[in-house]
Motif scaffolding. Structure first.
Motif, PDB file in Angstrom:
ATOM      1  N   ILE A 127       0.811  -1.220   0.000  1.00 35.74           N
ATOM      2  CA  ILE A 127       0.000   0.000   0.000  1.00 35.74           C
ATOM      3  C   ILE A 127       0.848   1.275   0.000  1.00 35.74           C
ATOM      4  O   ILE A 127       0.563   2.212  -0.755  1.00 35.74           O
ATOM      5  N   PRO A 128       1.919   1.361   0.833  1.00 40.29           N
ATOM      6  CA  PRO A 128       2.744   2.582   0.767  1.00 40.29           C
ATOM      7  C   PRO A 128       3.364   2.818  -0.601  1.00 40.29           C
ATOM      8  O   PRO A 128       3.499   3.972  -1.031  1.00 40.29           O
ATOM      9  N   ALA A 129       3.735   1.735  -1.291  1.00 40.22           N
ATOM     10  CA  ALA A 129       4.328   1.896  -2.627  1.00 40.22           C
ATOM     11  C   ALA A 129       3.325   2.480  -3.608  1.00 40.22           C
ATOM     12  O   ALA A 129       3.666   3.337  -4.435  1.00 40.22           O
ATOM     13  N   VAL A 130       2.089   2.025  -3.517  1.00 35.83           N
ATOM     14  CA  VAL A 130       1.042   2.561  -4.383  1.00 35.83           C
ATOM     15  C   VAL A 130       0.781   4.037  -4.056  1.00 35.83           C
ATOM     16  O   VAL A 130       0.632   4.880  -4.954  1.00 35.83           O
ATOM     17  N   ALA A 131       0.732   4.350  -2.763  1.00 38.97           N
ATOM     18  CA  ALA A 131       0.520   5.740  -2.346  1.00 38.97           C
ATOM     19  C   ALA A 131       1.649   6.644  -2.833  1.00 38.97           C
ATOM     20  O   ALA A 131       1.414   7.801  -3.219  1.00 38.97           O
ATOM     21  N   ARG A 132       2.867   6.116  -2.848  1.00 42.17           N
ATOM     22  CA  ARG A 132       4.023   6.905  -3.303  1.00 42.17           C
ATOM     23  C   ARG A 132       3.909   7.262  -4.774  1.00 42.17           C
ATOM     24  O   ARG A 132       4.186   8.404  -5.178  1.00 42.17           O
ATOM     25  N   VAL A 133       3.493   6.292  -5.579  1.00 44.23           N
ATOM     26  CA  VAL A 133       3.346   6.551  -7.015  1.00 44.23           C
ATOM     27  C   VAL A 133       2.275   7.606  -7.265  1.00 44.23           C
ATOM     28  O   VAL A 133       2.467   8.549  -8.048  1.00 44.23           O
ATOM     29  N   ALA A 134       1.135   7.443  -6.584  1.00 44.33           N
ATOM     30  CA  ALA A 134       0.035   8.394  -6.783  1.00 44.33           C
ATOM     31  C   ALA A 134       0.444   9.802  -6.370  1.00 44.33           C
ATOM     32  O   ALA A 134       0.185  10.780  -7.088  1.00 44.33           O
ATOM     33  N   ALA A 135       1.101   9.918  -5.215  1.00 47.09           N
ATOM     34  CA  ALA A 135       1.522  11.236  -4.740  1.00 47.09           C
ATOM     35  C   ALA A 135       2.570  11.848  -5.659  1.00 47.09           C
ATOM     36  O   ALA A 135       2.556  13.059  -5.917  1.00 47.09           O
ATOM     37  N   ALA A 136       3.497  11.028  -6.160  1.00 43.63           N
ATOM     38  CA  ALA A 136       4.528  11.541  -7.065  1.00 43.63           C
ATOM     39  C   ALA A 136       3.922  12.035  -8.367  1.00 43.63           C
ATOM     40  O   ALA A 136       4.328  13.077  -8.907  1.00 43.63           O
ATOM     41  N   ALA A 137       2.958  11.292  -8.897  1.00 38.37           N
ATOM     42  CA  ALA A 137       2.321  11.697 -10.154  1.00 38.37           C
ATOM     43  C   ALA A 137       1.638  13.058 -10.002  1.00 38.37           C
ATOM     44  O   ALA A 137       1.757  13.933 -10.875  1.00 38.37           O
ATOM     45  N   VAL A 138       0.952  13.240  -8.885  1.00 38.37           N
ATOM     46  CA  VAL A 138       0.284  14.521  -8.643  1.00 38.37           C
ATOM     47  C   VAL A 138       1.305  15.644  -8.478  1.00 38.37           C
ATOM     48  O   VAL A 138       1.173  16.733  -9.066  1.00 38.37           O
ATOM     49  N   ALA A 139       2.347  15.395  -7.671  1.00 40.75           N
ATOM     50  CA  ALA A 139       3.353  16.431  -7.405  1.00 40.75           C
ATOM     51  C   ALA A 139       4.081  16.850  -8.675  1.00 40.75           C
ATOM     52  O   ALA A 139       4.333  18.040  -8.908  1.00 40.75           O
ATOM     53  N   LEU A 140       4.422  15.876  -9.521  1.00 38.34           N
ATOM     54  CA  LEU A 140       5.130  16.198 -10.757  1.00 38.34           C
ATOM     55  C   LEU A 140       4.210  16.908 -11.747  1.00 38.34           C
ATOM     56  O   LEU A 140       4.642  17.798 -12.485  1.00 38.34           O
ATOM     57  N   ALA A 141       2.938  16.520 -11.765  1.00 39.90           N
ATOM     58  CA  ALA A 141       1.995  17.183 -12.666  1.00 39.90           C
ATOM     59  C   ALA A 141       1.799  18.642 -12.286  1.00 39.90           C
ATOM     60  O   ALA A 141       1.646  19.517 -13.150  1.00 39.90           O
ATOM     61  N   VAL A 142       1.839  18.925 -10.985  1.00 43.81           N
ATOM     62  CA  VAL A 142       1.690  20.298 -10.506  1.00 43.81           C
ATOM     63  C   VAL A 142       2.953  21.110 -10.779  1.00 43.81           C
ATOM     64  O   VAL A 142       2.900  22.338 -10.897  1.00 43.81           O
ATOM     65  N   GLY A 143       4.108  20.424 -10.888  1.00 43.26           N
ATOM     66  CA  GLY A 143       5.359  21.107 -11.178  1.00 43.26           C
ATOM     67  C   GLY A 143       6.302  21.238 -10.013  1.00 43.26           C
ATOM     68  O   GLY A 143       7.179  22.112 -10.010  1.00 43.26           O
ATOM     69  N   PHE A 144       6.170  20.376  -9.009  1.00 46.28           N
ATOM     70  CA  PHE A 144       7.027  20.452  -7.825  1.00 46.28           C
ATOM     71  C   PHE A 144       8.402  19.819  -8.037  1.00 46.28           C
ATOM     72  O   PHE A 144       9.269  19.920  -7.183  1.00 46.28           O
ATOM     73  N   GLY A 145       8.623  19.132  -9.136  1.00 41.21           N
ATOM     74  CA  GLY A 145       9.940  18.617  -9.481  1.00 41.21           C
ATOM     75  C   GLY A 145      10.489  17.608  -8.499  1.00 41.21           C
ATOM     76  O   GLY A 145       9.755  16.792  -7.922  1.00 41.21           O
ATOM     77  N   VAL A 146      11.808  17.664  -8.269  1.00 39.06           N
ATOM     78  CA  VAL A 146      12.489  16.704  -7.397  1.00 39.06           C
ATOM     79  C   VAL A 146      11.943  16.779  -5.977  1.00 39.06           C
ATOM     80  O   VAL A 146      11.759  15.756  -5.311  1.00 39.06           O
ATOM     81  N   ALA A 147      11.652  17.989  -5.503  1.00 37.29           N
ATOM     82  CA  ALA A 147      11.085  18.142  -4.162  1.00 37.29           C
ATOM     83  C   ALA A 147       9.744  17.419  -4.052  1.00 37.29           C
ATOM     84  O   ALA A 147       9.416  16.829  -3.008  1.00 37.29           O
ATOM     85  N   GLY A 148       8.960  17.431  -5.121  1.00 34.16           N
ATOM     86  CA  GLY A 148       7.690  16.725  -5.121  1.00 34.16           C
ATOM     87  C   GLY A 148       7.858  15.221  -4.992  1.00 34.16           C
ATOM     88  O   GLY A 148       7.078  14.554  -4.300  1.00 34.16           O
ATOM     89  N   THR A 149       8.873  14.665  -5.658  1.00 35.44           N
ATOM     90  CA  THR A 149       9.108  13.217  -5.547  1.00 35.44           C
ATOM     91  C   THR A 149       9.522  12.846  -4.131  1.00 35.44           C
ATOM     92  O   THR A 149       9.143  11.783  -3.621  1.00 35.44           O
ATOM     93  N   MET A 150      10.287  13.711  -3.469  1.00 30.37           N
ATOM     94  CA  MET A 150      10.669  13.429  -2.083  1.00 30.37           C
ATOM     95  C   MET A 150       9.470  13.586  -1.156  1.00 30.37           C
ATOM     96  O   MET A 150       9.331  12.859  -0.170  1.00 30.37           O
TER      97      MET A 150
END
Length: 414
Positions: free
Chosen positions: A146-169
């Motif tokens: 479950i955490p791995a799935v949550a990580r992918v979803a959160a990263a996709a949203v953060a990168l789409a918004v434009g948060f870049g490397v900080a968004g992936t972290m």
């Protein structure tokens, strides 16, 4: 199979996280993501030593009909780990500008968020270890997947918004919180209330857990230090290509983790009952070798196609490295099986051998780092030597010898 599915989902989630990051950021910025992920791994993955320690303790107590939190040991250990993680994170936050400069990371915010991952990551292994020791494999698989799935979803949203490397972290931090919440909520009836958790780690316990942490630290360093070395000595573009090849190659390392996850509590339980464990080792090694060889063969035959499908044509320079990663990760997967098997016996000399091997490997990286092939050749050579040395010592763990080698459980010795 349940754990295999959970580990498989976790690995696919980890792969998708890096895939989304690599495709969105490009080789230059993705090198920052790969490096920060490797640094987080070096700091937090050795904490699986605490998970091993608690799992072995709970599994042994389970065979003796003890309660999960007998004498408040699990919660006391968890309180000590949480305190240690908070202190370490504070120190690293003070040093974050230095870390940014040394590693060549563009975003200071990304470094800060990566450091915050340390705090929940110190406590989660204790709770997951309790789940593992109870052999509640559905819950364990859920806590991994479950955490791995949550990580992918959160990263996709953060990168789409434009948060870049900080968004992936930031996505990684969210996943760490989820990994902590799942076992904490599920085990709440078997543990003391959170407000009563008091840090407690005696000198005896610390000395007992230290070699286990050292062993998992060694495996982490042996399999991730090359990423840090690549980031330091290569250009950003070259480091990104190396990171992409490492991402694909690491599938061979992580997929067999389901095997050692089940192996550890089973070995510990059998040892506490004085039963033979050699058949477990043989089956685990054969299953691990079969998985690794199957994936390795595909990497050798179709490297260009795999890279193009996985991370895109802009990473085509990574394809020539896949076969070397396949060899290296196969060696370390087999080495991981032997490590967990011997830890299940309470035998910890292997941990110091592996840690010494990690130091030697680091020295080799310092001397030979002009090309990615040199880094991988050093990794392969170190893994082969360590596998030969540690496999030779397994013969001493005979059932007849075990009855003399089993010591009283140090967690309850007082």
């Amino acid at each position: 199979m349940i754990v295999f599915i959970g580990v498989g989902v976790a690995n696919v989630g980890g792969y998708l996280f890096h895939l989304v990051s690599a495709r969105s950021l490009g080789p230059d910025s993705y090198g920052d993501v790969a490096t920060l992920a490797a640094v987080i791994g070096v700091v937090t993955l050795p904490l699986s030593g605490a998970q091993v320690f608690i799992a072995r303790h709970v599994a042994s107590g389970r065979g003796k009909s003890r309660s999960l939190n007998d004498a408040n040991y699990v919660t006391g250990f968890g309180g000590a780990m949480l305190t240690a993680g908070s202190v370490l994170a504070t120190v690293l936050l003070v040093l974050s500008p230095v870390i940014q400069r040394v590693l060549g990371i563009q975003s200071l915010m990304a470094v800060v968020i990566a450091i915050l991952v340390v705090i929940p990551s110190f406590l989660a292994p204790v709770l997951i270890g309790a789940v593992q020791g109870q052999q509640r494999f559905v819950l364990l698989a859920s806590a991994l997947a479950i955490p791995a799935v949550a990580r992918v979803a959160a990263a996709a949203v953060a990168l789409a918004v434009g948060f870049g490397v900080a968004g992936t972290m930031g996505a990684t931090f969210v996943a760490a919180l989820v990994a902590l919440a799942i076992p904490l909520v599920t085990l709440r009836h078997g543990l003391a209330p959170l407000r009563t958790w008091r840090p407690r780690l005696s000198r005896t316990d610390a000395l007992a857990v230290l070699p286990v942490v050292a062993g998992t630290l060694a495996i982490t360093c042996l399999t991730t230090d090359d990423l840090v070395a690549a980031k330091v000595v290569f250009t950003s573009h070259e480091a990104g290509l190396y990171g992409a090849a490492s991402l694909i190659g690491r599938v061979i390392l992580y997929l067999p983790l389901a095997i050692v996850t089940v192996l550890l509590p089973d070995v510990s339980t059998r040892v506490s009952e004085g039963r033979d464990t050699s058949s477990l080792l043989i089956r685990s090694l054969l299953a691990t070798a079969a998985l690794c060889l199957a994936f390795g063969a595909v990497y050798v035959v179709l490297p260009h196609l795999i890279v193009r499908v996985a991370v895109g044509s802009s990473y085509s320079g990574s394809s020539s490295l896949l076969w070397m990663f396949a060899v290296a990760m196969t060696l370390y997967s087999l080495l991981n099986v032997i490590l967990f098997y011997r830890l299940g016996h309470g035998e910890t000399r292997i941990c110091w051998v592996l840690l010494g091997g990690a130091v030697v490997q680091g020295a080799i990286y310092a001397a030979f780092h002009s090309t990615p092939q040199e880094l991988l050749a050093a990794s392969i050579a170190t893994g082969a030597v360590l596998l030969a040395v540690t496999a030779a010592g397994v013969q001493s763990l005979r059932p007849t010898a075990l009855r003399h080698r089993i010591r009283p459980d140090p967690l309850h010795e007082a």
